[in-house]
Design a protein around this motif. Structure first.
Motif: not given
Lengths: 496, 354, 324
Positions: C297-298, B137-138, C307, B140, B130, C249, C252-253, C304-305, C300-301, B133-134
């Motif tokens: 781009y965000w 993403g940040l 998840i 990017y 996780a 990826e 992992l997803n 992740g958050f 993914n962030a 990914f996080l």
């Protein structure tokens, strides 16, 4: 001798079971104190209370004249009480020295570990304990008795006052046992007291100074070992908490179902010879160290067979895996229900039908109705409660879990059932139910081989009992001349 | 038998040496100063990532998030240092401060991972996925969408500068000793010292071998694991400095997918995902092997895609050897256990089966 | 309370959906729901294979490598030979018909999974490392064959599954639903499906009652390989272009989706429908962030958050349940 630990009127109740009722024991410095009792007599509950793992409902723990309030595992360890479990746990990937000094390795003045010092100190410590082990080697290379002695040494080196040994000899042979005993006696001289839990009564006479007998959660008093003999001890251990079920009819069928000839496996058993007849209930009594467990698993094909001959209904029985054995009509009940008896998180029905999936499916598609029929049939036959075939097996009581496993065994229509400790962890009523189930199975012409240490119950149910001791079958009793004392003696005593 | 054991226990170094010899013989362009310099450069960032993984492996944990930590920290530094026409934020922070910030962020990320894993008891594999990914993403998100380029020389010192250059008689090209190669080697020496000669290092091994026993022996397990994750984060940030310095730019895709390579290098170097085993010297061997293969195959004009394949195959080979070694050791243990037994001595081939 | 925990993922799913419906106009329109489902279709198929592996207390990290190589091979076999340029390459030149290529794809995918299973179950190698190595090898081969370039222009009949429609419903959705139903039925209603769960639940009991646990492990990896290849077919059909780093990826997803959906890493627990819910959650989030024109781009962030959040809640739930 000074008192070190005193347990006063300890009681503990679990749901549906009074595990301990006002048990009082006093342990002294410099003594080896045996605790004997059958499975379920309350030994492990008592030790868990001493270690602070569970709390007592009543009673107090007094350590060196101070009362311990609200004992926690950490406080008890800090007081200097060490528990050595039967299944030894160590840092397996690391060296002996590191196991010995874990968390506190010898360092130089800059706080840096000096490995020469570490090994030297470890070797010195070990030899001061009378152990001849190179501290550089990995603990994996040590034998079981060496590991036990290493753990005891560690406890002594870290100033333990009381060391509790839970069946330290269960898997050892005579020579290894005497090594450990010699070692324990040496440590005793240093003022350490040992609590020694064992099934092996001979050992109590070999090593203990005193012995406390637990029967059904009650203490039958503490005795000087020098004032006892083995017959008297056996007499004290007889309890009431056994299934009172009594066999109705004995079998007189001479058709041999299983013949075992000269079965020998290195390290576990040798020259095993016996037969079982059709519909017969044959008991094998033996201690954990006798090789009985391995014999049962080898018969089932879960483990290596070794050499020798096994015949099932006159034909050679050479199964090397459980599925094959079941196909040929041999079913097996494990002694450790939780480890390899239950399929956790799955329903009652699934647990019963797991071995007969071909019966509940067409072309491997499961038919729910067939599955339900089989499950309901067994629920009725075995009086499983609650009669809910969709309920997860973890939610049933121990007795009902055991019945469900019996259901699993009977649906494969076996010719022979191998049962290990069929009433372990089960309350008295369920015990009677289970023995009724076993007798009914035998009336259906199923031969049954029971391996158990519950002699009393075996006497009530078996046609014949054979005794296994020190990896061999030593004596046979028929139901006309069953005697608790004789069987127990035969199990416990050395046969030359 | 003893020779076999010697090889099995030092497998990685036999592989490193044989790879080196193989390429020296197979290609006349391998054994020269330029190639050696290239190997020294390519061990640097990979080395730090492998180091971070080795630390978590020893305690029986994972940290998959390091490749994103690397990119994130590098991107933050780039934005802070670089002027707006080259993609930065025009803050013009001094590079030393920026590096400091990178390191602190790396450590903080590790702290966060460690806290979630130890205190909140979340599965370490999934947590770090996780985080992977996080943070990616940040990265990017904060990037301007393009490459941020042109770092000051001071920032690039670690990734791109060299300590010395000298020519060797009979060879064309100079032998370059890169700063990064030296630093990574020093880091491994330090890590070896740390894991072998300090109480903290040995606590890591004890935790990896058996958490419960470690706890019973008074080791603060949670604290140790958190610190290990912080070290992993720190190593990732240093790798970030090195890669950004060498490329002279930071991109959001930096280090993408490198985590698989990192795991492979660590595992082939003898680290175990089960914890309590292996040592960082072996892991360094893994890094060297990777770099040698990379450089050697490149020189032999093998397509970089085949290099990828060969790495996977090599990893498979390493696990296969480990599986065989385990079976072999198991057999030895069985023989030791039963050879002295007086019970059932007629049963002579007892070790053939179990 | 227990009920709440058991269906936790569904509550989260519904809450997220309602939340976004209120926030974003047109979020709950049929077209957008279709988009969400299309977005989740590839993941939805792959998660089934992964869930089966997880059920049996294993893990397949090689799935995305598998996707990559089978798509590259498929494009390579179907496309006409062309002059390779820097970014674009032609096929082998045999121009096989999709009727032949698809079976080849699926067979290859299954074969790779089978090799995983063989090495893990029968050779006794560690599953994590074996599938990790397999991932490197397969992706590497994908690059070798494609030389790192894209191969555009797969034939229409091949693309139907990924891009076509049937009665106005996009094929990927139909396919995902069918595959899901088949495997849902398979896990609940067939003997092998059950044995998979039994092996993961208690491997020792499984051995005692005569289940061949090695065969089961072999089987789950083969299925995982098959489904990865199948997902590859859809993905390639959707893009009409083979890209060697296709599916990066994805693994992992997929693991994350399965775990969020309640499939335990400790084996034997969870359900396929839960795993599917995990996939839908990720798909909804992706879609909503898209509609809110959040910088891709965000995405993914945020993913992740979310998840991470789900994991923390899940871990606390376990601790809570242990206490009562």
């Amino acid at each position: 001798m000074k008192e070190i630990l005193k347990l006063v009127d300890i009681s503990k109740r679990f749901p549906g079971n009074q595990a301990l009722s006002s048990v009082s024991v006093t342990f002294h410095e410099n003594e080896i104190h045996g605790i004997v009792g059958k499975n379920g007599a309350g030994k492990s509950t008592l030790m868990n209370i001493v270690m602070g793992i569970i709390g007592a409902d009543q009673g107090e723990i007094v350590f060196k004249n101070t009362k311990i309030e609200n004992a926690q595992p950490k406080t008890m360890i800090e007081l200097g009480i060490t528990f050595v479990p039967q299944k030894l746990r160590m840092l397996n990937t690391l060296s002996v020295a590191e196991n010995l000094f874990c968390g506190n390795l010898p360092k130089n003045q800059y706080g840096i570990i000096n490995w020469n010092q570490v090994y030297k100190k470890a070797n010195k410590a070990l030899s001061s304990m009378g152990l001849d082990i190179d501290s550089k080697i990995s603990v994996q290379e040590l034998s079981v008795e060496q590991r036990t002695m290493l753990i005891i040494s560690k406890a002594v080196l870290y100033d333990s006052k009381i060391i509790i040994l839970d069946e330290p000899t269960a898997v050892l042979n005579k020579r290894e046992r005497s090594l450990i005993f010699k070692f324990i006696n040496q440590q005793k001289q240093k003022g350490i007291s040992f609590i020694f839990i064992s099934h092996h009564l001979e050992e109590i006479f070999e090593i203990c100074d005193k012995v406390t007998i637990l029967v059904d959660g009650k203490s039958k008093g503490t005795h000087q070992v020098s004032e006892l003999n083995i017959e008297r001890l056996i007499n004290l251990m007889i309890g009431k908490n056994i299934g009172s079920y009594k066999r109705q009819n004995y079998i007189n069928n001479k058709k041999k179902v299983l013949e075992v000839k000269n079965l020998t496996r290195r390290g576990y058993f040798e020259k095993i010879n016996f037969n079982i007849h059709e519909g017969e209930i044959l008991g094998i009594c033996g201690l954990g160290s006798s090789g009985l467990n391995e014999l049962m698993q080898s018969l089932y094909g879960m483990d290596r067979r070794g050499i020798g001959e096994i015949k099932l209904e006159g034909k050679a029985f050479k199964s090397g895996k459980p599925s094959e054995s079941m196909k040929q009509g041999v079913a097996y009940l494990t002694h450790d229900r939780h480890e390899n008896g239950l399929i956790n998180f799955r329903s009652l029905a699934e647990n019963i039908t797991v071995s007969v999936m071909n019966k509940i499916s067409n072309f491997s598609l499961i038919s729910n109705s067939k599955e339900r029929d089989i499950a309901i049939d067994q629920i009725e036959k075995l009086k499983i409660h609650p009669p809910d075939f969709e309920k997860t097996i973890d939610l049933f009581s121990g007795g009902n879990q055991q019945k469900i496993i019996f259901g699993r065994l009977s649906v494969i229509n076996p010719k022979l059932m191998l049962l290990q400790e069929p009433t372990q962890g089960v309350d008295v009523n369920a015990k009677n139910d289970i023995y009724r189930i076993i007798e009914n199975l035998s009336l259906d012409q199923i031969s049954i081989l029971i391996a158990s240490s519950e002699i009393r119950e075996m006497i009530n149910i078996c046609d014949r009992i054979i005794v296994m001791n020190e990896n061999r079958l030593v004596e046979e009793f028929t139901h006309e001349n069953f005697s608790f004392e004789k069987i127990m003696l035969s199990m416990e005593q050395a046969h030359s | 038998m003893r020779f076999l054991n010697l090889i099995l226990n030092n497998l990685i170094w036999f592989l490193v040496i044989s790879a080196f010899i193989f390429f020296s013989v197979a290609s006349d362009r391998f054994l020269n100063p330029v190639t050696i310099s290239n190997i020294l450069i390519s061990i640097s960032a990979l080395g730090f990532l492998v180091l971070s993984q080795s630390y978590t492996f020893i305690t029986g944990n994972f940290d998959l998030s390091v490749e994103s930590t690397l990119a994130f920290t590098a991107m933050v530094a780039a934005l802070l240092i670089i002027s707006s026409e080259n993609g930065g934020l025009d803050i013009g922070l001094h590079y030393i401060l920026a590096i400091l910030i990178m390191l602190i962020i790396g450590i903080k990320i590790g702290l966060f991972n460690g806290y979630l894993i130890t205190k909140l008891k979340v599965n370490n594999l999934i947590v770090t996925i996780a985080m992977l990914f996080l943070l990616r993403g940040l990265t990017y998100g904060i990037s301007p969408g393009t490459t941020v380029s042109f770092f000051p020389d001071g920032f690039r010192w670690l990734g791109n500068d060299s300590i010395m250059k000298f020519s060797i008689d009979g060879f064309r090209g100079k032998l370059v000793i890169p700063v990064s190669g030296v630093i990574v080697t020093l880091a491994f020496i330090l890590a070896y010292f740390h894991t072998k000669y300090t109480q903290f290092g040995r606590n890591m091994y004890a935790i990896g071998a058996d958490k419960e026993i470690a706890r019973n022996n008074g080791i603060n397990v949670d604290r140790t694991v958190i610190i290990v994750y912080m070290i992993a984060g720190l190593c990732a940030a240093i790798a970030g400095i090195m890669i950004a310095g060498r490329l002279n730019s930071a991109t959001p895709t930096m280090g993408h997918g490198i985590i698989f390579t990192v795991h492979a290098a660590a595992i082939i170097g003898g680290m175990s995902i089960y914890g309590g085993r292996g040592n960082v010297v072996g892991a360094f061997g893994g890094v060297l092997l990777w770099a040698i293969l990379d450089t050697g195959l490149n020189i032999m004009r093998v397509s970089p895609f085949w290099i990828e394949v060969s790495r996977g195959l090599l990893l498979l080979l390493a696990v296969l050897i480990e599986a065989i070694r385990n079976k072999y050791q198991q057999r030895i243990l069985t023989i030791n256990k039963f050879s002295r037994s007086k019970v059932g001595q007629e049963d002579q081939f007892y070790w053939k089966y179990s | 309370m227990q009920h709440l925990f058991k269906y936790f993922i569904w509550y989260v799913l519904i809450a997220t959906f309602l939340c976004f419906s209120l926030l974003i106009p047109n979020f709950s329109s049929p077209t957008n729901i279709q988009n969400i489902l299309i977005g989740g279709s590839v993941l939805g198929i792959m998660v089934i294979g992964q869930a089966l592996c997880l059920f049996a207390k294993n893990l397949d990290l090689s799935a995305e490598g598998n996707v990559s190589i089978v798509t590259v091979i498929a494009a390579w076999l179907m496309l006409p030979a062309a002059e390779s340029t820097f970014a674009q390459a032609g096929g082998l030149g045999v121009e096989l018909a999709p009727v032949i290529v698809v079976p080849i794809m699926l067979t290859l995918g299954t074969l790779f999974g089978f090799i995983n299973g063989l090495l893990i179950a029968y050779v006794g190698m560690n599953f994590f490392i074996v599938t990790l190595a397999m991932q490197l090898v397969l992706r590497g081969f994908g690059y070798v064959i494609s030389e790192g370039a894209v191969m555009p222009g797969t034939p229409n009949s091949f693309n139907f599954l990924g891009g076509g429609q049937l009665y106005g419903i996009p094929m990927p959705i139909i396919t995902m639903i069918i595959v899901f139903l088949i495997f849902h039925f398979f896990v609940r209603q067939t003997t092998i499906g059950r044995q998979v769960l039994f092996v993961g639940s208690n491997i020792k009991t499984a051995q005692t009652v005569g289940i061949d646990q090695k065969r089961i492990v072999l089987f789950v990896y083969a299925v995982s390989g098959f489904l990865a290849a199948f997902a590859g077919w859809i993905l390639l059909g959707k893009l009409e272009t083979s890209v060697p780093n296709l599916g990066a990826e994805l693994t992992l997803n997929v693991v994350a989706a399965a775990v969020i959906g309640g499939v335990s890493l400790k084996g034997g627990e969870g359900s396929l429908i839960g795993a599917l819910a995990g996939v839908l959650l990720l798909a909804i989030i992706n879609n909503a962030l898209n509609l809110m024109s959040v910088d891709p781009y965000w995405v993914n962030a945020v993913r992740g958050f979310i998840i991470l959040l789900a994991l923390i809640i899940d871990a606390q739930k376990q601790r809570f349940l242990n206490r009562i």
